[in-house]
Design a protein around this motif. Structure first.
Motif, PDB file in Angstrom:
ATOM      1  N   ASP A 179     -15.892 -39.524 -27.273  1.00  0.00           N
ATOM      2  CA  ASP A 179     -15.097 -38.509 -26.579  1.00  0.00           C
ATOM      3  C   ASP A 179     -15.026 -37.220 -27.388  1.00  0.00           C
ATOM      4  O   ASP A 179     -15.106 -36.126 -26.828  1.00  0.00           O
ATOM      5  N   LYS A 180     -14.892 -37.339 -28.688  1.00  0.00           N
ATOM      6  CA  LYS A 180     -14.839 -36.154 -29.550  1.00  0.00           C
ATOM      7  C   LYS A 180     -16.138 -35.354 -29.444  1.00  0.00           C
ATOM      8  O   LYS A 180     -16.118 -34.130 -29.380  1.00  0.00           O
ATOM      9  N   LEU A 181     -17.263 -36.056 -29.454  1.00  0.00           N
ATOM     10  CA  LEU A 181     -18.555 -35.375 -29.365  1.00  0.00           C
ATOM     11  C   LEU A 181     -18.783 -34.789 -27.965  1.00  0.00           C
ATOM     12  O   LEU A 181     -19.317 -33.696 -27.823  1.00  0.00           O
ATOM     13  N   ARG A 182     -18.351 -35.521 -26.956  1.00  0.00           N
ATOM     14  CA  ARG A 182     -18.577 -35.092 -25.583  1.00  0.00           C
ATOM     15  C   ARG A 182     -17.694 -33.910 -25.207  1.00  0.00           C
ATOM     16  O   ARG A 182     -18.115 -33.015 -24.480  1.00  0.00           O
ATOM     17  N   LEU A 183     -16.466 -33.881 -25.730  1.00  0.00           N
ATOM     18  CA  LEU A 183     -15.504 -32.859 -25.306  1.00  0.00           C
ATOM     19  C   LEU A 183     -15.296 -31.737 -26.322  1.00  0.00           C
ATOM     20  O   LEU A 183     -14.438 -30.889 -26.129  1.00  0.00           O
ATOM     21  N   GLY A 184     -16.062 -31.728 -27.395  1.00  0.00           N
ATOM     22  CA  GLY A 184     -15.909 -30.698 -28.421  1.00  0.00           C
ATOM     23  C   GLY A 184     -16.470 -29.357 -28.002  1.00  0.00           C
ATOM     24  O   GLY A 184     -16.926 -29.166 -26.877  1.00  0.00           O
ATOM     25  N   LYS A 185     -16.439 -28.410 -28.925  1.00  0.00           N
ATOM     26  CA  LYS A 185     -16.979 -27.072 -28.646  1.00  0.00           C
ATOM     27  C   LYS A 185     -18.452 -27.143 -28.286  1.00  0.00           C
ATOM     28  O   LYS A 185     -18.909 -26.534 -27.329  1.00  0.00           O
ATOM     29  N   THR A 186     -19.202 -27.899 -29.096  1.00  0.00           N
ATOM     30  CA  THR A 186     -20.616 -28.110 -28.799  1.00  0.00           C
ATOM     31  C   THR A 186     -20.705 -29.365 -27.946  1.00  0.00           C
ATOM     32  O   THR A 186     -20.373 -30.443 -28.411  1.00  0.00           O
TER      33      THR A 186
ATOM     34  N   TYR B 294     -22.675 -32.140 -26.607  1.00  0.00           N
ATOM     35  CA  TYR B 294     -23.945 -32.805 -26.886  1.00  0.00           C
ATOM     36  C   TYR B 294     -24.392 -33.605 -25.665  1.00  0.00           C
ATOM     37  O   TYR B 294     -23.565 -34.206 -24.971  1.00  0.00           O
ATOM     38  N   PRO B 295     -25.687 -33.677 -25.434  1.00  0.00           N
ATOM     39  CA  PRO B 295     -26.202 -34.530 -24.353  1.00  0.00           C
ATOM     40  C   PRO B 295     -25.945 -36.007 -24.686  1.00  0.00           C
ATOM     41  O   PRO B 295     -25.850 -36.383 -25.865  1.00  0.00           O
ATOM     42  N   PRO B 296     -25.856 -36.847 -23.666  1.00  0.00           N
ATOM     43  CA  PRO B 296     -25.556 -38.273 -23.895  1.00  0.00           C
ATOM     44  C   PRO B 296     -26.525 -38.978 -24.843  1.00  0.00           C
ATOM     45  O   PRO B 296     -26.107 -39.805 -25.652  1.00  0.00           O
ATOM     46  N   GLU B 297     -27.806 -38.637 -24.784  1.00  0.00           N
ATOM     47  CA  GLU B 297     -28.775 -39.310 -25.672  1.00  0.00           C
ATOM     48  C   GLU B 297     -28.566 -38.911 -27.133  1.00  0.00           C
ATOM     49  O   GLU B 297     -28.760 -39.715 -28.042  1.00  0.00           O
ATOM     50  N   ILE B 298     -28.149 -37.682 -27.381  1.00  0.00           N
ATOM     51  CA  ILE B 298     -27.855 -37.233 -28.752  1.00  0.00           C
ATOM     52  C   ILE B 298     -26.591 -37.936 -29.251  1.00  0.00           C
ATOM     53  O   ILE B 298     -26.523 -38.371 -30.410  1.00  0.00           O
ATOM     54  N   ILE B 299     -25.596 -38.091 -28.377  1.00  0.00           N
ATOM     55  CA  ILE B 299     -24.361 -38.798 -28.744  1.00  0.00           C
ATOM     56  C   ILE B 299     -24.674 -40.241 -29.086  1.00  0.00           C
ATOM     57  O   ILE B 299     -24.197 -40.766 -30.102  1.00  0.00           O
ATOM     58  N   ASP B 300     -25.498 -40.900 -28.261  1.00  0.00           N
ATOM     59  CA  ASP B 300     -25.889 -42.288 -28.535  1.00  0.00           C
ATOM     60  C   ASP B 300     -26.583 -42.408 -29.885  1.00  0.00           C
ATOM     61  O   ASP B 300     -26.329 -43.343 -30.650  1.00  0.00           O
ATOM     62  N   GLU B 301     -27.454 -41.457 -30.178  1.00  0.00           N
ATOM     63  CA  GLU B 301     -28.182 -41.470 -31.451  1.00  0.00           C
ATOM     64  C   GLU B 301     -27.227 -41.292 -32.634  1.00  0.00           C
ATOM     65  O   GLU B 301     -27.337 -41.993 -33.647  1.00  0.00           O
ATOM     66  N   ALA B 302     -26.270 -40.379 -32.517  1.00  0.00           N
ATOM     67  CA  ALA B 302     -25.310 -40.129 -33.600  1.00  0.00           C
ATOM     68  C   ALA B 302     -24.408 -41.344 -33.809  1.00  0.00           C
ATOM     69  O   ALA B 302     -24.128 -41.731 -34.951  1.00  0.00           O
TER      70      ALA B 302
ATOM     71  N   LYS C  98     -24.791 -35.900 -35.878  1.00  0.00           N
ATOM     72  CA  LYS C  98     -24.572 -36.883 -36.941  1.00  0.00           C
ATOM     73  C   LYS C  98     -23.621 -36.332 -37.998  1.00  0.00           C
ATOM     74  O   LYS C  98     -22.704 -37.029 -38.458  1.00  0.00           O
ATOM     75  N   LEU C  99     -23.821 -35.085 -38.380  1.00  0.00           N
ATOM     76  CA  LEU C  99     -22.937 -34.468 -39.370  1.00  0.00           C
ATOM     77  C   LEU C  99     -21.512 -34.333 -38.830  1.00  0.00           C
ATOM     78  O   LEU C  99     -20.539 -34.497 -39.571  1.00  0.00           O
ATOM     79  N   ARG C 100     -21.392 -34.031 -37.547  1.00  0.00           N
ATOM     80  CA  ARG C 100     -20.068 -33.932 -36.928  1.00  0.00           C
ATOM     81  C   ARG C 100     -19.354 -35.283 -36.982  1.00  0.00           C
ATOM     82  O   ARG C 100     -18.172 -35.357 -37.306  1.00  0.00           O
ATOM     83  N   CYS C 101     -20.077 -36.338 -36.679  1.00  0.00           N
ATOM     84  CA  CYS C 101     -19.511 -37.689 -36.774  1.00  0.00           C
ATOM     85  C   CYS C 101     -19.039 -37.990 -38.195  1.00  0.00           C
ATOM     86  O   CYS C 101     -17.931 -38.499 -38.400  1.00  0.00           O
ATOM     87  N   MET C 102     -19.878 -37.689 -39.147  1.00  0.00           N
ATOM     88  CA  MET C 102     -19.527 -37.948 -40.546  1.00  0.00           C
ATOM     89  C   MET C 102     -18.300 -37.140 -40.953  1.00  0.00           C
ATOM     90  O   MET C 102     -17.422 -37.641 -41.650  1.00  0.00           O
TER      91      MET C 102
END
Length: 153
Positions: free
Chosen positions: A29-36, A38-46, A10-14
């Motif tokens: 895509d940013k969350l999925r392909l970044g250094k960290t 994240y699992p798909p469910e965490i991405i959906d939540e963010a 969430k903080l990364r998104c913000m």
């Protein structure tokens, strides 16, 4: 661990949205392909979190993009770029309906002037190159033909 990862996503998104707008697909895509990764469910939540505050709104993104780019690019080129960014076709169409369009011929003349096209001194090869350039920019063949003919006269 899951809570920390969720909060971090969430903080990364913000943080990403502080600098510029993103479409939902771009943010995923940013969350999925970044250094960290994240699992798909965490991405959906963010994504749901930032959408809840309307920080991510594809319809608004499409409207702003169309308003900004309509004086530089053809309608087809704008549509293609928005589709590649993950904006739905219906949202793109709605954005164009809300916006006043710039006549295609006006944009073509602008590109011809910018490229220093001189119809009186242009040979067939140069005319073909200009036509091909404008076609790659997404302008219709009929509009290019009308402008080139009018420009010649």
């Amino acid at each position: 661990m899951g809570y920390d990862l969720s909060k971090r996503a969430k903080l990364r998104c913000m943080h990403l949205l502080e600098r510029r707008d993103y479409t939902e697909k771009q943010l995923r895509d940013k969350l999925r392909l970044g250094k960290t990764q994240y699992p798909p469910e965490i991405i959906d939540e963010a994504i749901a979190y930032v959408k809840g505050y309307r920080y991510v709104d594809d319809a608004r993104y499409a409207r702003q993009y169309v308003e900004c780019m309509k004086v530089k690019k053809s309608r087809r080129q704008i549509e293609q770029e928005l589709y590649l960014r993950g904006v739905e076709r219906s949202l793109v169409e709605a954005a164009f309906e809300e916006s006043e369009s710039v006549p295609e011929e006006e944009l073509i003349r602008g590109w011809m002037e910018k490229r220093h096209y001189q119809p009186e001194s242009a040979d067939e090869a140069e005319k073909r190159r200009m036509y091909a350039f404008l076609a790659r920019k997404g302008f219709s063949g009929a509009a290019i033909g009308r402008c080139m003919k009018a420009y010649d006269e």
